[in-house]
Design an enzyme around this catalytic site. Structure first.
Site, mmCIF file in Angstrom:
data_model
loop_
_atom_site.group_PDB
_atom_site.id
_atom_site.type_symbol
_atom_site.label_atom_id
_atom_site.label_comp_id
_atom_site.label_asym_id
_atom_site.label_seq_id
_atom_site.Cartn_x
_atom_site.Cartn_y
_atom_site.Cartn_z
ATOM 1 N N ARG A 232 19.564 -57.966 -29.651
ATOM 2 C CA ARG A 232 20.487 -56.846 -29.718
ATOM 3 C C ARG A 232 19.841 -55.722 -30.524
ATOM 4 O O ARG A 232 19.177 -55.959 -31.535
ATOM 5 C CB ARG A 232 21.820 -57.259 -30.388
ATOM 6 C CG ARG A 232 22.769 -57.998 -29.464
ATOM 7 C CD ARG A 232 23.354 -57.073 -28.402
ATOM 8 N NE ARG A 232 24.331 -57.740 -27.544
ATOM 9 C CZ ARG A 232 24.041 -58.288 -26.373
ATOM 10 N NH1 ARG A 232 22.794 -58.302 -25.936
ATOM 11 N NH2 ARG A 232 24.989 -58.830 -25.640
ATOM 12 N N GLU A 261 22.131 -47.301 -26.757
ATOM 13 C CA GLU A 261 21.703 -47.441 -25.368
ATOM 14 C C GLU A 261 22.657 -46.686 -24.446
ATOM 15 O O GLU A 261 23.858 -46.605 -24.730
ATOM 16 C CB GLU A 261 21.655 -48.925 -24.979
ATOM 17 C CG GLU A 261 20.634 -49.721 -25.777
ATOM 18 C CD GLU A 261 20.549 -51.183 -25.332
ATOM 19 O OE1 GLU A 261 21.257 -51.558 -24.373
ATOM 20 O OE2 GLU A 261 19.773 -51.941 -25.934
ATOM 21 N N HIS A 279 16.407 -53.037 -21.646
ATOM 22 C CA HIS A 279 17.432 -54.080 -21.753
ATOM 23 C C HIS A 279 17.482 -54.938 -20.487
ATOM 24 O O HIS A 279 18.487 -55.008 -19.781
ATOM 25 C CB HIS A 279 18.804 -53.477 -22.033
ATOM 26 C CG HIS A 279 19.739 -54.447 -22.708
ATOM 27 N ND1 HIS A 279 20.690 -54.065 -23.613
ATOM 28 C CD2 HIS A 279 19.851 -55.802 -22.617
ATOM 29 C CE1 HIS A 279 21.361 -55.125 -24.045
ATOM 30 N NE2 HIS A 279 20.867 -56.192 -23.448
#
Length: 528
Positions: A232, A261, A279
């Protein structure tokens, strides 16, 4: 009878629709388009999303018939779980769908960083043959530090062991003996930082883990270290990492996640020794299919009134009616017990006493485990994986039932035995038509305190003036006390204060207060 309506708000695997079957009316919309989402969600029974659709309080309020929000993935950052819970809407996810994919990506980033694969590839594509510039390092006989030895951390350890590395890990809730079974030595975070040639992070983003690896920590690492984060964003301080790499204090990094993000502009992207991906941890065909099938099954169970193992908030389903009020109680007792201990758990006893003891109360045990491990591990926890988490950590679990309960109609007790031999016990009950949850026991201390969103516990030697000091400290910090109870074993002996408060108590205030009252321990428990 009309079929229940299921809204698929993002592109999901075709297997998702197949898993739903023919019993539902399936609709589609672009969940990222707010103007399209709000009218589309108005009359649906369930919505299936990934990460782009924001199922917030506004969306939940607009969905008058909504019963289930299903996130086809692990994280729930885009779902307002609290608003859903208040509206009686179940939230489910797929907590195990992407663990293999995430572990494999972390290993891929580590190898790419070690062997400088990305800059070498870019140079060759630009017509440059620079073998000597892109000399890398081997993994063999290097030390790999794993921050967070949960399910993904374990998978990474298992895969990296084939490279002949030394494996160390930091995770305060994993027993060293259990880690040793998979060839991992448990260490402190400082030891991991100073000893590791590679560091890979596998933690969730919580208030405790934000910027866990910061400027101070990065000054402890070897200048040859490679740091990987496919967990994360925000766990590693990106500004501090950029500074450390610019100054030559970190040799390389592999990043898949970022503090904010989507992230398309970062100083880190300008460094040749950074491997960056957008990601992609769950972005495999297999993970997407597993996630879609898992949440489709949960939706079917929820709309059929069955128990939903992967529900993260509202529990319903085929559970005996007298047991249902005890499920959130057991889960909350698990959370409280996790908040009151330090160190690894060796044994968990879940005791159910009273009228319900003659029923099948195994789901109460699961609820207690779910709450406990939610506070102890870095993985998403559900009714399904809670027993697995216990097994992985070598924790013995026992369910005890007894139809005798002298003081309460029904009682649930969670008793923990730690690896150092110490023990903790908390117990609770529900009262009245509204099933108010009450904490009635903390170890040998009798209590009668409603369980609230924010609680504080202080153990100390009984003496005059402590209650006033505690009240003044919380008042000065702007934290309103909803309730307070003092329990003691004898005048001048050991005492316990339990508070319910209206907001999170500042850590600095608590640290000062513990010193001011000479508390043996001071803990806060904040649900959600």
């Amino acid at each position: 009878m009309p079929k229940p309506v299921v809204l698929i708000a993002e592109e999901l695997s075709p297997a998702t629709v197949e898993a739903l079957g023919p019993d539902f009316e399936i609709r589609h919309c672009d969940g990222a388009d707010r103007a399209a989402l709000l009218p589309a969600i108005a009359d649906v029974d369930a919505i299936l999303v990934r990460s782009a659709t924001k199922v917030d309080a506004e969306a939940i309020a607009a969905a008058k018939s909504l019963k289930v929000v299903a996130r086809a993935g692990v994280g729930l950052d885009n779902v307002d779980v609290k608003a859903a819970t208040q509206a009686g809407v179940m939230v489910v996810n797929a907590p195990t769908s992407n663990i293999v994919s995430a572990a494999e990506l972390a290993v891929g980033l580590l190898l790419a960083s070690a062997r400088k694969i990305v800059p070498a590839n870019e140079a060759l594509r630009a017509g440059q043959w620079k073998r000597s510039k892109y000399t890398g390092v081997e993994l063999t006989e290097k030390t790999v530090g794993i921050v967070g030895l949960g399910r993904i951390g374990i998978l990474v350890a298992q895969r990296l062991s084939a490279f002949g590395v030394r494996l160390i890990a930091y995770d305060p809730y994993v027993q060293p003996a259990r880690a040793a079974q998979i060839g991992v030595r448990m260490v402190t975070l400082d030891e991991l930082l100073t000893q590791s040639d590679f560091i890979t992070v596998h933690l969730p983003k919580t208030p405790e883990t934000v910027n866990l690896i910061n400027e101070e920590q990065l000054r402890k690492v070897k200048p040859t270290v490679h740091i990987i984060n496919a967990a994360r964003g925000g766990i590693i301080d990106e500004a501090a990492l950029f500074t450390a790499m610019s100054e030559g204090r970190v040799a390389g990094a592999g990043l898949d996640v970022y503090a904010s993000e989507p992230c398309t502009d970062s100083p880190l992207f300008g460094l040749e020794n950074v491997v960056a991906t957008p990601h992609l941890g769950a972005s495999t065909d297999e993970a997407q299919e597993k996630a879609g099938i898992a949440v489709a099954r949960s939706v079917r169970l929820a709309l059929a009134g069955e128990l939903v193992p992967d529900a993260v908030n509202v529990q319903g389903g085929s559970v005996a009616e007298p047991i249902r009020p005890l499920l959130p109680l057991a889960e909350h007792l698990g959370v409280i017990s996790a908040g009151l201990i330090d160190g690894a758990v060796e044994r968990i006893d879940v005791e159910v006493r009273g009228e319900v003891a003659d029923l099948d109360v195994r789901v109460i045990e699961l609820a207690a485990l779910k709450g406990l491990f939610s506070g102890l591990v870095y993985d998403p926890v559900s009714f399904v994986n809670a027993p697995v988490l216990a097994q992985q950590r070598g924790v013995e679990v026992a369910l005890i039932t007894n139809d005798e309960s002298p003081d309460h109609r029904n009682l649930v007790r969670v008793r923990l035995t730690l690896t150092d031999g110490s023990m903790l016990s908390v117990a609770g009950t529900v009262t009245g038509a509204r099933h108010v949850e009450k904490l009635v026991e903390v170890d040998a201390f009798d209590t009668d305190v409603p369980i609230s969103d924010h609680m504080a516990f202080f153990r100390y030697h009984d003496r005059p003036g402590v209650v006033g000091v505690v009240g003044h400290a919380f008042g000065e910090a702007g934290v309103n006390i909803g309730g307070m109870q003092v329990s003691r074993d004898d005048a001048g002996g050991h005492a316990l204060i339990v508070l319910t408060v209206d907001s999170v108590a500042p850590a600095a205030m608590l640290e000062t207060l513990i010193k001011d009252i000479g508390a043996h321990t001071g803990r806060t428990v904040d649900f959600g």
